[in-house]
Design a protein around this motif. Structure first.
Motif, PDB file in Angstrom:
ATOM      1  N   ILE A 184      38.334  44.064  44.463  1.00 17.40           N
ATOM      2  CA  ILE A 184      37.710  44.800  43.313  1.00 17.40           C
ATOM      3  C   ILE A 184      36.815  46.161  43.970  1.00 17.40           C
ATOM      4  O   ILE A 184      36.784  47.020  43.382  1.00 17.40           O
ATOM      5  CB  ILE A 184      36.605  43.772  42.736  1.00 17.40           C
ATOM      6  CG1 ILE A 184      37.205  42.680  41.967  1.00 17.40           C
ATOM      7  CG2 ILE A 184      35.741  44.438  41.776  1.00 17.40           C
ATOM      8  CD1 ILE A 184      36.350  41.650  41.509  1.00 17.40           C
ATOM      9  N   SER A 307      46.383  45.367  38.406  1.00 17.68           N
ATOM     10  CA  SER A 307      45.745  44.214  38.242  1.00 17.68           C
ATOM     11  C   SER A 307      44.099  44.506  38.327  1.00 17.68           C
ATOM     12  O   SER A 307      43.399  43.856  37.507  1.00 17.68           O
ATOM     13  CB  SER A 307      45.814  43.231  39.594  1.00 17.68           C
ATOM     14  OG  SER A 307      46.944  42.943  39.929  1.00 17.68           O
ATOM     15  N   ILE A 312      42.879  43.428  34.101  1.00 22.43           N
ATOM     16  CA  ILE A 312      41.629  42.940  33.835  1.00 22.43           C
ATOM     17  C   ILE A 312      41.256  43.114  32.452  1.00 22.43           C
ATOM     18  O   ILE A 312      40.831  42.055  31.719  1.00 22.43           O
ATOM     19  CB  ILE A 312      40.764  43.343  34.605  1.00 22.43           C
ATOM     20  CG1 ILE A 312      40.938  42.765  36.035  1.00 22.43           C
ATOM     21  CG2 ILE A 312      39.256  43.114  34.172  1.00 22.43           C
ATOM     22  CD1 ILE A 312      39.755  43.415  37.072  1.00 22.43           C
ATOM     23  N   VAL A 479      46.821  38.560  38.454  1.00 24.76           N
ATOM     24  CA  VAL A 479      45.448  38.563  39.337  1.00 24.76           C
ATOM     25  C   VAL A 479      45.953  38.128  40.839  1.00 24.76           C
ATOM     26  O   VAL A 479      45.899  38.450  41.929  1.00 24.76           O
ATOM     27  CB  VAL A 479      44.319  37.821  38.807  1.00 24.76           C
ATOM     28  CG1 VAL A 479      43.305  37.459  40.121  1.00 24.76           C
ATOM     29  CG2 VAL A 479      43.674  38.506  37.849  1.00 24.76           C
TER      30      VAL A 479
END
Ligand SMILES: Nc1ncnc2c1ncn2[C@@H]1O[C@H](COP(=O)(O)OP(=O)(O)OP(=O)(O)O)[C@@H](O)[C@H]1O
Length: 987
Positions: A184, A307, A312, A479
Motif C-alpha cells: 500500500i 491492484s 481496490i 489483491v
C-alpha cells in the motif's frame, strides 16, 4: 427475464470494461452461448470459489476464471484482462527462465524463492485482517476464500523455495512475501487522488443501488394508479431521477478517470524504482537473462499498480453492492430471498466440477499459447528469419507453427464444449429458479404481500448481488495477484548487487588535459575464477601476470580459454573466486567499480550500438566529448570509410542492426578512443573487419601503442593484430603458460606457435600441447623435408602464376605437425633475384595486374573491368614479395587489397603521395587512401612530396618501398616485402 438497460452501465461498466478485439478473441472460447440469466450471476461466484478452493499445484487458479457466465451483470473487463495477462506472462516467463509469471505465477514463482518462516511471518497481519467476522456470512465466506488463497500461495512459495535451494547456481536473494503495508505504501504518493476517486466511487455506487428501488416504485406508481410518487408529481420525480443519474454518471466518470490516472502514476513510480535497481545490479544478474527482469518491470508492476488502484475501487464498489443489495432483498421479501438461495447449492456443485475442469484447461491453453508465441518470436527474430530464409525452411516452419496452433485449437474445442454444456445447465437451472421466483412472487403479489414493483426491485437486486459477488471474488484474487507480483517487484527493488556501485575508494585519475592517462600497473596474483552460474567449471586456475602502464599486451589462447573472462575480472564484472587483482598497487575491490571503469575503455567482441545517431553512439559514456573529438576518434578507428557514404554523416540515425559487423566494430573502437582511457581493452576488436579496414584499425592501435601512453591489452586470434603488441601472454588451461615478445614465442614447440598454426589453418582444432612438445627434432626434420618439397612447388607456382591460372595448392604455411614452413625464395623465383637480396629493386615489370586478376577469376571481382583496364593501361605490379611471417594466402589477400586500393586511388583521382620512406614503407599507409578524404590526413602524417597522378611520373617509386634499418650504426636499406607499383607512362 429482461432488465431495464438503465441498470447495465451502473453495474457492468467498470474502468476497463471495454474489451479489445484481442481480449475478445482470447476469451471467445469462453463466451457463453446460452441466454443471459441473472441467476447465473448468483452462481458464478460459487463457481469461482470452487475453482479457487480446489487445491492445485498450479497457482493460476487464483486468477478469476476466464469463463464468465452470460450475464447482464458480469464485468467483461475481468476476463480479458486476466487472460491477456496470463498469456503475456506465460510467454515471458517461458522465454526467460521457465518461470511462469502469470498472475498467479507471479505469486507462485516469485515466491518461488521464498522461505517458509518469512512467508509465515508475513501472513500473520494479513490473516488477521481476513479473519471471518461473526456478523456477515458473506464476508466470512470471502475471508475464508482469501485465507485459502493465501495458504495456496504459501504452499507454492515453500515448494518453490525448496526446489530453488537445490540450485546453488541461483544466488537470488529469497524474496519476502510482501506485507500489505509495504504494498500500500507504493500508492501513498497518489493517496489524495485515490481518496477522491474512492469517494466519487461511493457516490456513484450508492446512486446506482437506489435504481432498482426507484424502478420498483415507478412500476407501482403506474400499476396502482397512485396520483403521486414520494408526494411529488411523476414529472418532478423523473426530473429528479435524471439529475441523480447524471450526478452518478459524473461521479463514476470522475472515479474511473482518477483511479486510472493514479494507477498509471503508481506503476510509473514502481517501474522507475525497479529499473534503477536493475541498472545497479552486477553483470551476473544480466547473465541470467533479461526475461525475468523485464517481466517484473512490465507485467508485475502493472499488476501491482492495478491492484492498488482500480482493483481496490472495484472491490469497494462490489462490497457496497453486495451489502446493500443483500439487505434490500431481505427487506423487500425474506421469503423470496430464501427461495432464491435454495437453488445455489446444486448449481454450486456443478460449478465446482466445471471450475476445476476449466481451470486445468485454461492453464494448458495458456501454456500452449505461450509455446506458440515463443516459437513465432524466435523464428521471426531478424537473425533467425535470415537463417530460415537462407535454408528455405518456410514450409517446415509453417508446419511447426500449425502444430502449436493445433494444440491450442484442441484445448479450446474442449473448453467450448465444456462451457457450452455448463452454461446451458446453469442457464436452465437459473431460468427455472426465476420461473419459480416469478410464480411464487406472483402468488405473493396476488395475495398483496408484495407489490409488482417490489418484485421487480427484488429481481434486480438479485442481479446486483450476483454481479457484486463476482466482483468481490475477482477483487480478492486480484489483491492476491498484486501481493504476489509485489513480492517479485520488491525482490528486484531490494536486490543488493554483489559488486556495489559507489562503494569503495575513488581511483584517482589524471585527466588527459593534465598530460596523459593515469599510469596504472595491473597485477593478477594467483587468480582463480569460476562464473557464479557455473561454479564447478574452473575458468582461471591461478593466473599471475603483470601489465605495465603504457605497454601493449596480447592475450592469446584457444577458444574458450578464458581470455575475455580475464578482461571481465579487470572491469570488475565479477570478482575472483580466490587470489587478487591489483591496480596501481591496491586491490581492485578497494576501489569503487565506477572509478575503475572510468579508466578503462573496452571494445567487446560483439559491440552493441544503441538507437541514436552515430555521434551519440560514439559519445556513449563520454557525453562531454566535443564534435571534433568524436570526428578524430571516428577517423582513427577507420569509421570515415563508411561515414562519408551516409547522407547525414555522423548525424545519421542508426539502430542496433543497421551497420555491418565491421562497421559496428569501428564505431565501438571510436567509442573507446573518445573516452581517452588509461587502459584500452580490445577483445577481438577487428575480427569482423575486412583486411583493408583491419590494417587501418591496426594502424590506429599501433599508433596508440607507439605513443606509449595508454596500456593496450588485446585479446585476439589474428596474427596481424597480435603482432602489434610488444608482449604476448599465452593462456592455457586457466594459466599463463608463456609470455614474451612475438619473436621470443614464435619458435618451434611453443604453445603460441601451435595456437597460431591452428588458426592460420582455418580454425582447425588446436594441436594438443603434448603433440607440440613431442619429439621436436623429429618434427623439425619432417618440416625441413616438407620445406624442400614446398619450395620446389612454390617455385613452380611462381612461374605458373606469371604465365597463367593459379594451380591449387595448400595455403597453410605450417606442416602437418604444426611447425611453420619457412619459405625461402629460390634463385629460380623470378620475384627474387640475387641482386634483390642485396637490396636492389628489379627494373623489369614482373607481374601485371591483369594477370593477377585473371588468375582469380573464380573469385568475385574486386574491381570493375573498366577500372582494371584503366589500371592496366597505366600500371603494372612491378614487384611483389611476401612477408616471410605470413603464408601465400596472406600474400594473395594483400595483393587483392592492394589492387582495390589502387582502384580507389584511381577512381577518386586522388593525389598519390611519394612520401617519406618511413611512412610509405608500410603498405598500410596506402590503405588509408580508401577511407580518408583526399589529402585529409597526409599533413598529419607528415608525408611530403605529393606527386600528381596522370603526369607520366611514377606513382610509387620502387626505391621508396625500401625500409631503412640500423645495422651496426650504419643505415641500411632493406627490402620490407611490400608492393611496388610502377607507373607505366600513359602519356
Ligand atoms: N557469463 C558466463 N557464464 C558462465 N560461463 C561463461 C560465461 N561467459 C563465458 N563462460 C564460459 O567461460 C569460458 C571462457 O570464456 P571466455 O569468453 O572467457 O573465453 P575466450 O577465451 O574469450 O573465448 P573466445 O576466444 O572464443 O572468445 C567458456 O567455457 C565459456 O563457456
Amino acid at each position: 427475464m429482461v432488465f431495464p438497460s438503465l441498470v447495465l452501465p451502473q453495474i457492468a461498466a467498470s474502468r476497463s470494461s471495454v474489451r479489445s478485439p484481442f481480449a475478445l478473441l482470447l476469451s471467445s472460447s469462453s463466451s457463453p452461448s446460452s441466454l443471459p440469466s441473472p441467476f447465473s450471476n448468483v452462481l458464478f461466484p460459487l463457481r469461482q470459489l470452487s475453482s479457487l478452493s480446489l487445491s492445485s499445484s498450479r497457482p493460476s487458479s487464483l486468477a478469476p476464471s476466464p469463463s464468465y457466465p452470460p450475464s447482464l451483470f458480469h464485468r467483461p473487463s475481468l476476463l480479458p484482462r486476466s487472460n491477456l495477462q496470463r498469456c503475456f506472462q506465460s510467454t515471458h516467463s517461458a522465454a526467460s527462465q521457465n518461470i511462469r509469471p502469470s498472475s498467479s505465477s507471479s505469486s507462485s514463482e516469485n515466491e518461488a524463492n521464498n522461505s517458509t518462516p518469512r512467508s509465515k511471518r508475513a501472513e500473520e497481519p494479513t490473516a488477521a485482517k481476513t479473519e471471518p467476522g461473526p456478523s456477515s456470512s458473506s464476508s466470512s465466506l470471502y475471508q475464508r476464500l482469501a485465507k485459502l488463497i493465501r495458504e495456496k500461495l504459501q504452499q507454492q512459495m515453500v515448494k518453490a523455495s525448496a526446489s530453488n535451494s537445490k540450485d546453488p547456481s541461483n544466488p537470488t536473494p529469497v524474496p519476502a512475501f510482501p506485507d500489505l503495508g509495504r504494498l500500500i505504501s507504493l500508492a501513498l504518493p497518489q493517496r489524495r487522488t485515490i481518496v477522491i476517486a474512492l469517494v466519487l466511487l461511493l457516490v456513484s455506487s450508492s446512486i446506482s443501488l437506489t435504481i432498482p428501488f426507484a424502478i420498483g416504485k415507478v412500476i407501482d406508481f403506474f400499476t396502482s394508479g397512485q396520483s403521486s410518487l414520494f408526494g411529488l408529481g411523476f414529472g418532478t420525480v423523473a426530473a429528479l431521477m435524471l439529475l441523480v443519474f447524471a450526478v452518478g454518471a459524473g461521479a463514476k466518470a470522475g472515479s474511473n478517470i482518477l483511479l486510472e490516472l493514479s494507477g498509471v502514476r503508481v506503476v510509473q513510480g514502481i517501474r522507475s524504482q525497479a529499473y534503477r535497481s536493475a541498472l545497479r545490479q552486477d553483470v551476473e544478474m544480466a547473465d541470467r537473462g533479461a526475461g525475468d527482469t523485464v517481466s517484473r518491470l512490465s507485467v508485475d508492476t502493472s499488476i501491482v499498480g492495478e491492484s492498488l488502484t482500480s482493483d481496490i475501487g472495484d472491490g469497494l464498489r462490489a462490497g457496497v453492492t453486495v451489502l446493500f443489495a443483500g439487505t434490500a432483498m431481505f427487506l423487500l421479501s425474506s421469503k423470496l430471498t430464501l427461495l432464491m438461495l435454495t437453488v445455489v447449492p446444486p448449481a454450486a456443485i456443478g460449478a465446482v466440477f466445471y471450475g476445476r475442469y476449466l481451470r486445468d484447461l485454461t492453464l494448458k491453453t495458456q501454456d500452449a499459447v505461450g509455446a506458440m508465441t515463443r516459437l513465432a518470436e524466435e523464428r521471426l527474430s531478424p537473425p533467425a528469419f535470415r537463417t530460415l530464409t537462407a535454408f528455405n525452411t518456410q514450409k517446415a516452419e509453417a508446419r511447426r507453427f500449425d502444430e502449436k496452433v493445433g494444440s491450442i485449437v484442441e484445448l479450446q474445442t474442449k473448453e467450448a464444449y465444456a462451457s457450452g454444456l455448463f452454461y446451458a445447465g446453469t442457464g436452465f437451472v437459473g431460468n427455472c429458479a426465476i420461473l419459480t421466483l416469478l410464480t411464487y412472487g406472483g402468488h405473493l403479489v396476488s395475495k398483496g404481500e408484495i407489490s409488482v414493483g417490489d418484485l421487480t426491485s427484488l429481481l434486480m437486486y438479485t442481479a446486483y448481488l450476483g454481479g457484486g459477488m463476482v466482483s468481490l471474488t475477482s477483487f480478492f484474487a486480484s489483491v492476491m495477484k498484486g501481493v504476489g507480483a509485489g513480492a517479485r517487484v520488491f525482490e528486484l527493488i531490494d536486490r543488493e548487487s554483489n559488486i556495489k556501485l559507489g562503494e569503495g575508494e575513488r581511483l584517482a585519475s589524471a585527466t588527459w588535459q593534465q598530460g596523459g592517462p593515469t599510469r596504472l600497473p595491473i597485477r593478477f596474483n594467483d587468480v582463480h575464477f569460476s562464473y557464479p552460474s557455473r561454479p564447478n567449471q574452473k575458468i582461471l586456475n591461478g593466473v599471475s601476470l603483470s601489465i605495465e602502464p603504457g605497454q601493449s599486451y596480447a592475450l592469446v589462447g584457444g577458444s574458450g580459454a578464458g581470455k575475455s573472462s580475464v578482461h571481465s575480472l579487470l572491469l570488475r564484472y565479477y570478482d575472483p573466486s580466490s587470489g587478487s587483482i591489483s591496480l596501481a598497487g591496491k586491490d581492485l575491490r578497494s576501489y569503487s567499480p565506477e572509478s575503475i571503469r572510468k579508466q578503462i575503455a573496452v571494445v567487446p567482441q560483439e559491440p552493441i550500438l544503441f538507437d541514436g545517431t552515430l555521434e551519440e553512439n560514439i559519445k556513449y559514456g563520454t557525453e562531454g566529448a566535443t564534435r571534433e573529438e568524436v570526428e578524430r576518434a571516428a577517423e582513427l578507428a577507420g569509421c570515415h570509410a563508411f561515414v562519408k557514404d551516409l547522407s547525414n554523416g555522423l548525424d545519421t540515425k542508426i539502430g542496433s542492426r543497421q551497420l555491418s559487423g565491421g562497421q559496428k566494430q569501428r564505431v565501438a573502437i571510436a567509442r573507446a578512443l573518445v573516452k581517452r582511457p588509461s587502459i584500452l581493452l580490445l577483445d577481438e576488436a577487428t575480427s569482423a573487419l575486412d583486411s583493408a579496414s583491419e590494417l587501418l584499425v591496426n594502424q590506429a592501435i599501433d599508433s596508440i601503442i607507439r605513443e606509449g601512453k595508454i596500456t593496450v591489452w588485446i585479446v585476439a586470434h589474428r596474427l596481424s593484430t597480435i603482432k602489434s603488441a610488444s608482449n604476448i601472454l599465452v593462456l592455457d588451461k586457466g594459466k599463463i603458460v608463456e609470455k614474451g615478445s612475438f619473436n621470443e614465442l614464435d619458435r618451434p614447440g611453443t604453445r603460441f606457435r601451435s595456437l597460431m598454426a591452428a588458426q592460420l589453418d582455418g580454425g582447425a582444432a588446436d594441436p594438443v600441447e603434448e603433440e607440440v612438445q613431442v619429439d621436436v627434432e623429429q618434427r623439425e626434420e619432417a618440416a625441413a623435408a616438407e620445406e624442400v618439397q614446398e619450395k620446389s612447388r612454390d617455385e613452380n607456382i611462381y612461374t605458373r602464376r606469371l604465365d597463367g591460372p593459379t594451380p591449387a595448392r595448400s595455403s597453410s604455411p605450417y606442416n602437418s605437425l604444426g611447425s611453420r614452413r619457412e619459405y625461402h625464395t629460390s634463385s629460380r623465383n623470378p620475384l627474387e633475384k640475387d641482386s634483390e637480396r642485396e637490396g636492389v629493386v628489379p627494373t623489369e615489370p614482373t607481374w601485371s595486374v591483369k594477370q593477377m586478376l585473371d588468375r582469380r577469376s573464380s573469385s568475385p571481382p574486386v574491381v570493375n573491368r573498366q577500372t582494371i583496364q584503366r589500371l592496366e593501361n597505366s600500371s603494372s605490379l612491378r614487384y611483389l614479395e611476401r612477408d616471410p611471417s605470413q603464408g601465400y594466402q596472406e600474400l594473395e589477400r594483400q595483393l587483392q587489397d592492394f589492387v582495390r586500393l589502387i582502384q580507389v586511388v584511381r577512381d577518386a583521382d586522388l593525389e598519390i603521395l611519394q612520401g617519406e620512406e618511413e611512412e610509405i614503407l608500410d603498405s598500410r599507409v596506402l590503405s588509408k587512401l580508401e577511407s580518408l578524404e583526399n589529402r585529409l590526413c597526409f599533413d598529419e602524417q607528415g608525408v611530403e612530396g605529393i606527386v600528381e597522378s596522370g603526369q607520366g611520373e611514377e606513382v610509387l617509386d620502387p626505391q621508396v618501398l625500401l625500409g631503412v634499418a640500423e645495422s651496426d650504426g650504419r643505415e641500411e636499406r632493406v627490402r620490407r616485402g611490400y608492393f611496388v607499383v610502377e607507373r607505366v607512362s600513359s602519356t
